[in-house]
Design an enzyme around this catalytic site. Structure first.
Site, PDB file in Angstrom:
ATOM      1  N   GLY A   1       0.905  -1.161  -0.062  1.00 58.08           N
ATOM      2  CA  GLY A   1       0.046   0.041  -0.018  1.00 58.08           C
ATOM      3  C   GLY A   1       0.946   1.225   0.113  1.00 58.08           C
TER       4      GLY A   1
ATOM      5  N   CYS B   1     -25.906 -12.501 -21.128  1.00 60.80           N
ATOM      6  CA  CYS B   1     -25.648 -13.503 -20.555  1.00 60.80           C
ATOM      7  C   CYS B   1     -26.348 -13.980 -19.253  1.00 60.80           C
ATOM      8  CB  CYS B   1     -24.092 -13.823 -20.077  1.00 60.80           C
ATOM      9  SG  CYS B   1     -23.607 -13.003 -18.687  1.00 60.80           S
TER      10      CYS B   1
ATOM     11  N   CYS C   1     -27.354  -9.025 -16.602  1.00 59.52           N
ATOM     12  CA  CYS C   1     -26.737  -8.950 -17.820  1.00 59.52           C
ATOM     13  C   CYS C   1     -27.836  -9.373 -19.086  1.00 59.52           C
ATOM     14  CB  CYS C   1     -25.653  -9.754 -18.121  1.00 59.52           C
ATOM     15  SG  CYS C   1     -25.029  -9.720 -19.869  1.00 59.52           S
TER      16      CYS C   1
ATOM     17  N   CYS D   1     -18.614 -12.455 -19.962  1.00 56.85           N
ATOM     18  CA  CYS D   1     -19.766 -12.652 -20.543  1.00 56.85           C
ATOM     19  C   CYS D   1     -19.866 -13.576 -21.627  1.00 56.85           C
ATOM     20  CB  CYS D   1     -20.313 -11.458 -21.072  1.00 56.85           C
ATOM     21  SG  CYS D   1     -21.776 -11.168 -21.538  1.00 56.85           S
TER      22      CYS D   1
ATOM     23  N   CYS E   1     -22.613  -7.242 -19.065  1.00 58.86           N
ATOM     24  CA  CYS E   1     -21.401  -7.225 -18.431  1.00 58.86           C
ATOM     25  C   CYS E   1     -20.202  -6.485 -18.987  1.00 58.86           C
ATOM     26  CB  CYS E   1     -20.841  -8.874 -18.685  1.00 58.86           C
ATOM     27  SG  CYS E   1     -21.795 -10.051 -17.803  1.00 58.86           S
TER      28      CYS E   1
END
Lengths: 285, 362, 187
Positions: A31, A243, A240, A271, A265
């Protein structure tokens, strides 16, 4: 076929060593933003030069490389970066998340869970999570060293008092291993939960701002929040259209002049493989 | 039925092909050669060399041709090329006193040793379009005289003899290298000058102008401006001595600025310094003014909050390659982020609407 | 120049250093895991793994400290030829190399500053396979728990308590590399 005019993966060896050292420091201090002497790349600053330099420094001849922008392999800048490495490193390229050993991304984490044999490289525009609260690098560096993150909490709380919610929906700040507040790059907050406890190595490259940072695998990453306003990684409340996936991040696509729209998606590979497996959304042909 | 947009690769190839066609323009018009650009667009070539930090007129001219005359794009091409070059070593510091001056003027003295040399300047031209240039024009040869074979002393040295101007202390410490190390604050003067030397001319010009107008004012005289050729020498360890590896044109400006002093120190003029590759006096003068303004702290001046006094602000925003890249990157798709904002705004509006309905009911 | 000096580097630097770096990176990212690292044949007493780590990470910008018996004319010449790393004492080094005992004590090495914790030294510790008890590791890069043979616990625990400052360790043995960043808690 590799372009012989340039070194393997474009960068010269000295530059790669410098970047590699920065990556190791980043992994040792998760980080923390390690300064590095970013080079001018043959693509503009702001277009993934940090990610490209990190990818070039970690890439081997055995790698299989995938690039996504907004989750999609076929967005123009993703295409451009993929062809850059095909040309300069001669590596295999793929659009399938599961086949890739290095995935360079802008603004998304793939939907499919990553594995221990993968590296996710993020393109980062502004690595400093405190930058919009304090424009001076000299000040924000001090704030990190003193763990002085009060300003960030004040900002989030002001959102709540004004809007009733934290009004940050992407590049949502996280705290790493209880120490550094980190910018996860402009991924939607929907993706934040995937940052922590991830089996893959995650590397972040900010070229113009000359910073590299990292999350080793299985690192604790917590999205900042308040007890009475817990972090909420929500997304559009739809499935979606192609899909039928109910838990993927969706793009809203305008399909006609009358305001008609559908949701699909954003992760094109996810997808497609669902559709190949026979899943069908309500708008699929 | 919606089908996700495919074929990014072909779209890119086609765009590049069209770009090449546009670059060439009307094919009945003769094509520009790199040599023509190098010889006839010299100031553009100079700017590309200065901000590209690479002294090579031929490459700069090629970059200008490739960039269709967009100088920032040309500078970008040069920078990206420059980073791939191996470093064989570091040259000796150049000695500007030994410059073969094409131009050398001082605004602080009417005359001085070495004389005022105007050189090839626009300064006293009347800015009237010369329609003769639209047709092919022959150049009448300019009158010549023998070059003075003595060294051209610096104006600041005359002032220095009387102690009227601050000393420029000699320092042999190796300066940090902006292109090899990440920029770090506070930046010392060598680092600031490196950054200014390759900074965007327009940005430095505006900052210098803002200082003249009162935002961090430090009244500047052009103590001296000189443009000319210098030999670059490099130590060759195998030979044990330094040899001349080439000649470059540079523009140098030393400004003489308002004096400082205190109870213990008598008043003295102060200096600002500008040095730019090629002929680029607007940039060199601007650089000197900005350099001087950024020295407020060391000279014990007040920080009046002027942009030009803010070293971090100036250095982080002076590079046009960084700036243009980041600015133009907002052309890239951002629909994922936009979508998340869209959802949030919808949610906030829904809740606000629900509250209003409730208030109305109450 | 003796041929030993000229030999033993990477024959294909770009390709081999990339592979070697991946081993070092995996080791640093996943403390306690062991990775093969090859391509270098440095002069004795350096191990092949240590040689590869030096070639991968060191150059003229990284002051290097040769601890104890690693400081031989042959090693010096090899490092000068292949990396150009300036040789220095422990207080100003970016990398140090030697056995655990020769690298001790840890106090003199740079541990970074609160503003720049990255300005710290990395110690390349040459180890024989140690018969010592295995230490338990927890921290970033480790799912649940990992185990590693360590030469000594106390200095490493003290180092961890300095986090985010501190030293990072790369352990090399024959053709194997493993690592212990400052973030790892050891017991």
């Amino acid at each position: 076929m590799t372009d012989q005019a340039y070194n393997f993966a474009y960068l010269d060896e000295q530059t790669k060593r410098m970047i590699r050292r920065a990556i190791l420091k980043g992994l040792a201090v998760p980080g923390y933003q390690v300064p590095f002497a970013s080079r001018e790349m043959p693509m503009p600053y702001g277009w993934g030069t940090g990610g490209v330099q990190v990818s070039a420094a970690v890439m081997t001849t055995d790698d299989c490389f995938k690039v996504i922008d907004q989750g999609a392999d076929d967005t123009t800048n993703a295409v451009s970066i993929r062809s850059f490495f095909k040309r300069t490193a001669g590596v295999k390229a793929t659009t399938r998340t599961a086949e890739a050993s290095i995935i360079q991304t802008r603004h998304r984490i793939p939907e499919d869970a990553l594995t221990e044999s993968q590296i996710l490289v993020y393109q980062v525009p502004i690595p400093e999570p405190l930058r919009f609260l304090e424009p001076r690098e000299s000040e924000t560096r001090k704030m990190h060293s003193l763990e002085e993150y009060g300003l960030m909490h004040v900002k989030l709380y002001e959102d709540i008092s004004r809007h009733g919610h934290i009004a940050t929906s992407y590049a949502y700040p996280v705290k790493v291993e209880g120490r550094y507040v980190m910018d996860p790059s402009p991924i939607p907050k929907f993706d934040n939960p995937k940052l922590g406890d991830c089996p893959a190595i995650q590397l972040f490259g900010a070229g113009r701002e000359q910073r590299i940072y990292a999350l080793p695998p299985y690192t604790q990453v917590i999205s900042l929040d308040f007890e009475d306003h817990p972090f909420d990684p929500s997304k559009a409340d739809h499935a979606c259209g192609l899909c039928g996936a109910e838990h993927s991040y969706l793009d809203e696509v305008i399909i006609d002049d009358a305001g008609g729209r559908m949701f699909v998606c954003s992760d094109t590979d996810f997808c497609r493989s669902r559709q190949e497996d026979g899943h069908k959304g309500k708008d699929a042909a | 039925m919606y089908v996700a947009v495919k074929g990014g690769e072909r779209a890119i190839e086609n765009a590049h092909a069209w770009l090449a066609e546009e670059r060439r323009g009307d094919q009945t018009v003769p094509e520009l050669s790199v040599a023509q650009i190098r010889e006839q667009m010299t100031l553009a070539v100079n700017r590309v060399m200065a901000e590209g930090s690479l002294y090579d007129p031929d490459l700069a001219a090629l970059a200008i041709k490739q960039a269709r005359g967009d100088l920032i794009e040309a500078i970008f091409l040069i920078r990206a090329y420059r980073t791939t070059l191996p470093r064989f070593g570091t040259s000796q510091p150049i000695d500007t006193e030994s410059m073969a001056c094409d131009r050398r003027i001082s605004a602080t003295f009417k005359d001085l040793p070495g004389g005022q040399v105007l050189g090839p300047t626009f300064d006293y031209t009347h800015r009237l379009l010369d329609f003769k240039l639209a047709a092919d024009s022959d150049v009448t040869e300019a009158p010549q005289r023998d070059a003075p074979d003595r060294r051209m002393p610096h104006v600041a040295d005359f002032l220095n003899r009387e102690g009227l101007i601050e000393e420029a202390p000699h320092d042999d410490t190796e300066p940090r290298d902006l292109t090899r190390e990440p920029l770090e604050m506070p930046a010392d003067r060598p680092l600031r000058l490196q950054s200014l030397a390759r900074a965007d001319e327009g940005f430095i010009l505006s900052l210098a102008y803002s200082s003249q107008r009162g935002y961090g004012r430090n009244h500047a005289f052009v103590g001296e401006l000189r443009i000319g050729q210098l030999a670059v020498e490099m130590d060759i360890p195998e030979l044990g001595f330094s040899i001349e590896i080439g000649e470059i044109t540079v523009t140098e400006c030393e400004s003489v600025n308002q004096f400082i002093g205190s109870k213990t120190e008598p008043p003295q003029f102060t200096r600002g310094y500008g040095l730019v590759l090629g002929q680029s006096e607007r940039k060199a003068i601007s650089m000197a003014v900005v350099d001087r303004a950024m020295r407020w702290e060391e000279l014990g001046e007040d920080n009046v909050g002027a942009p030009v006094q803010d070293t971090e602000f100036v250095l982080y925003h002076a590079d046009n390659i960084q700036a243009t890249g980041f600015l133009e990157h907002i052309k890239l798709p951002h629909y994922v982020d936009f979508q998340s904002e869209l959802e949030l705004v919808r949610k906030l509006r829904r809740e606000a609407g629900a509250e209003q309905v409730q208030e109305a009911a109450e | 120049m003796p041929s030993q000096t000229l030999e033993g580097g990477f024959t294909e630097p770009a390709v081999q250093s990339a592979t070697a770096f991946r081993s070092v990176m995996e080791a640093m990212a996943r403390p306690g895991t062991c990775h093969t690292i090859t391509g270098a044949t440095p002069p004795s007493p350096l191990s092949k793994a240590a040689g590869a780590v030096l070639l991968t990470l060191c150059d003229t910008n990284t002051p290097l400290y040769l601890a104890g018996p690693t400081d031989t004319p042959e090693v010096r010449a090899w490092i000068a030829f292949h990396t150009g790393a300036p040789l220095v004492g422990p207080t100003v080094c970016a990398f140090a190399i030697g056995s655990w005992a020769d690298l001790m004590p840890l106090d003199p090495y740079p541990i970074g500053t609160p503003d720049y914790p990255d300005r710290s030294a990395t110690l390349i510790v040459e180890t024989d396979t140690l018969p010592s008890e295995k230490a338990a590791l927890i921290g970033p890069g480790i799912k649940d728990k990992a185990y590693l043979s360590l030469p000594d616990l106390a200095p490493i625990q003290i180092n961890h308590r300095l986090f985010p400052l501190g030293l990072d360790f790369i352990f090399t043995s024959e053709a194997t590399v493993t690592a212990l960043p400052r973030s790892t808690q050891v017991s």
